[in-house]
Design a protein around this motif. Structure first.
Motif, short mmCIF file in Angstrom:
data_model
loop_
_atom_site.label_atom_id
_atom_site.label_comp_id
_atom_site.label_asym_id
_atom_site.label_seq_id
_atom_site.Cartn_x
_atom_site.Cartn_y
_atom_site.Cartn_z
N CYS A 29 -1.48 5.32 10.99
CA CYS A 29 -0.88 5.98 10.23
C CYS A 29 0.00 5.66 9.10
CB CYS A 29 0.03 6.57 11.01
SG CYS A 29 1.05 8.31 10.03
N GLU A 30 -0.10 4.57 9.17
CA GLU A 30 1.16 3.81 7.76
C GLU A 30 -0.02 3.38 7.36
OE1 GLU A 30 1.47 2.64 11.34
OE2 GLU A 30 2.99 4.49 11.38
N GLN B 47 -0.56 6.67 5.13
CA GLN B 47 0.07 6.71 4.35
C GLN B 47 0.20 5.82 3.10
OE1 GLN B 47 3.56 6.23 6.57
NE2 GLN B 47 3.24 9.11 7.13
N GLU B 48 -0.69 4.67 3.45
CA GLU B 48 -0.37 3.78 1.83
C GLU B 48 -1.76 3.67 0.83
OE1 GLU B 48 -0.71 -0.34 2.83
OE2 GLU B 48 1.25 -0.72 4.77
N ILE C 257 -3.11 7.04 -0.14
CA ILE C 257 -2.44 8.03 -0.38
C ILE C 257 -1.35 8.05 -0.85
CG2 ILE C 257 -1.11 10.57 0.03
CD1 ILE C 257 -2.06 10.70 2.49
N GLN C 258 -0.33 6.72 -0.93
CA GLN C 258 0.53 6.51 -2.07
C GLN C 258 -0.23 6.04 -2.88
OE1 GLN C 258 4.26 6.28 -0.68
NE2 GLN C 258 4.58 5.68 -2.66
N TYR D 203 -1.92 8.67 -5.01
CA TYR D 203 -1.15 9.38 -5.69
C TYR D 203 -0.79 8.40 -6.62
CZ TYR D 203 1.83 12.89 -6.21
OH TYR D 203 3.01 14.60 -6.42
#
Lengths: 285, 124
Positions: B110-111, B114-115, B117-118, B121
């Motif tokens: 998950c981490e 998220q990275e 996506i970050q 983005y």
């Protein structure tokens, strides 16, 4: 819902052909396509609806009335174009307007002229000089100029080029801008109906085998391409027809989503309307 | 107002209409009170079935994007930003679910996700 045509348990037997228990209804404000191969019974059904042939049994109501009893009254409110029917070759469109005006109480000469103009049908040229498309447009314009509530057409788009067919579909959609109007059109050119029809009724060997909203058919039906040995694993209640090829086996199913969920690995494609007909006819042989 | 219908895609036609009208509302091209063409006129112009346009309008009405008055036609409802955002959340969730599934099946944590996506983005 109000129905403009109701056909119930219609039977008619000819030597070598019969209509068997034909049932279907045409709701108001829609275009219904009557689809079947040549000789399936489309024209016979249409002739029975407009009371041109005697039927053996069954009830037919047009605009809510029994056409065999109130034929004269109903004919004022319907426009009919039959396969192969045409005005005399030497007539011109403007002359046709004159005598149609004597036939129909509600004949609207101004509207007739306007329709001729809109669909570029020459008023002053004898029909024998018309192209096939122009002839058909004239037939349809002449069927519309007394402001009918219902148009019934047998094979009105066959033999015409795509441009004219498109114009004719426009005429139909214009006609049903009034929610009280409907169109029943028989055709074996299913691509036309695929665009504009709201309902499709399939007929094969004198029997209706499917009468349904077109969107629903297009959305819910699908063709599974699989190995012949996979065929047995598909639930029989979903299978409408099977077509066996040399390398694979095509299955027409009526619950595409269910098949997708149950057999995610199977290849499943959307259908064209004609597939329904092809599977039915082939499956029968 | 432009609506583009694709006959080849996997997306049902009514859904193409609803999503394009919603997009136009979100982009501000259609504003509260704007009149929509009648279902029958739209069907005619797009050369599609009236049942299709009817279904599209019914769904838009159900979701509060338009309101239909008998005899007067259909109009764009006053924009409800909460609702629009909700709609976007749903869309994003749908797309991300796909990504999460892929991440899980390839053992990405998950981490790490998220990275990603970050990164995406901030890139934009």
């Amino acid at each position: 819902m109000e129905y403009l045509i109701e056909v119930e348990n219609l039977n008619k037997t000819y030597p070598g052909f019969s209509l068997k228990n034909v049932n279907f209804k045409v709701p108001g404000g829609c275009i219904m396509g009557l689809v079947g191969e040549n000789g399936a019974g489309k024209s016979t059904t249409i002739k029975a609806i407009v009371d041109l042939i005697h039927t053996d049994s069954g009830n037919i109501r047009v605009l809510g009335k029994d056409i065999r009893k109130k034929g004269k009254e109903i004919r004022e409110d319907i426009g009919v174009v039959l396969d192969g029917a045409s005005f005399h070759e030497i007539l011109r469109a403007k002359e046709i307007g004159k005598f149609m005006g004597k036939i129909y109480r509600n004949w609207d000469e101004k509207y007739y002229q306007r329709l001729l103009k809109t669909f570029t049908v020459p008023g002053n040229k004898p029909i024998k000089e018309f192209s096939t498309g122009m002839r058909m447009k004239l037939m349809i314009v002449a069927a519309m100029a007394h402001h009918p509530k219902l148009l019934i057409l047998d094979e009105a788009t066959s033999g015409l080029d795509p441009v004219v067919r498109d114009e004719i579909l426009d005429m139909f959609q214009e006609f049903i801008q009034d929610e009280a109007h409907s169109v029943l059109i028989s055709s074996h050119i299913t691509s036309d109906l695929e665009k504009v029809a709201d309902y499709i009724t399939f007929i094969h060997k004198g029997e209706i085998f499917l009468s349904e909203e077109k969107d629903r058919i297009m959305e819910e039906y699908g063709i599974v391409r699989c190995r012949p040995e996979d065929l047995a694993s598909i639930a029989p209640d979903m299978i409408v027809g099977v077509s066996r090829g040399a390398y694979s086996c095509d299955v027409l199913v009526n619950q595409r989503e269910r098949v997708k969920q149950q057999y995610p690995d199977m290849m499943i494609n959307r259908i064209k309307l004609e597939d329904v007909l092809l599977f039915k006819v082939k499956g029968d042989k | 107002m432009n609506i583009f219908i694709s006959n080849s895609g996997d997306v049902p036609i009514y859904e193409q209409i609803t999503s394009q009208i919603k997009d136009m509302i979100m982009r501000g091209e259609l504003k509260g009170g704007d009149a929509l063409p009648s279902m029958r006129a739209l069907a005619k112009d797009l050369h599609i079935s009236v049942i299709t346009t009817k279904r599209a309008y019914e769904e838009l009405e159900r979701d509060g994007f338009i309101h239909t008055m008998v005899g007067r036609g259909s109009f764009i409802a006053d924009a409800n930003m909460e609702m629009m955002k909700e709609e976007q959340y749903r869309k994003i969730e749908g797309i991300l679910t796909e990504g999460v599934r892929l991440a899980k099946s390839s053992g990405i944590s998950c981490e790490e996700l998220q990275e990603i996506i970050q990164m995406v983005y901030e890139e934009d």
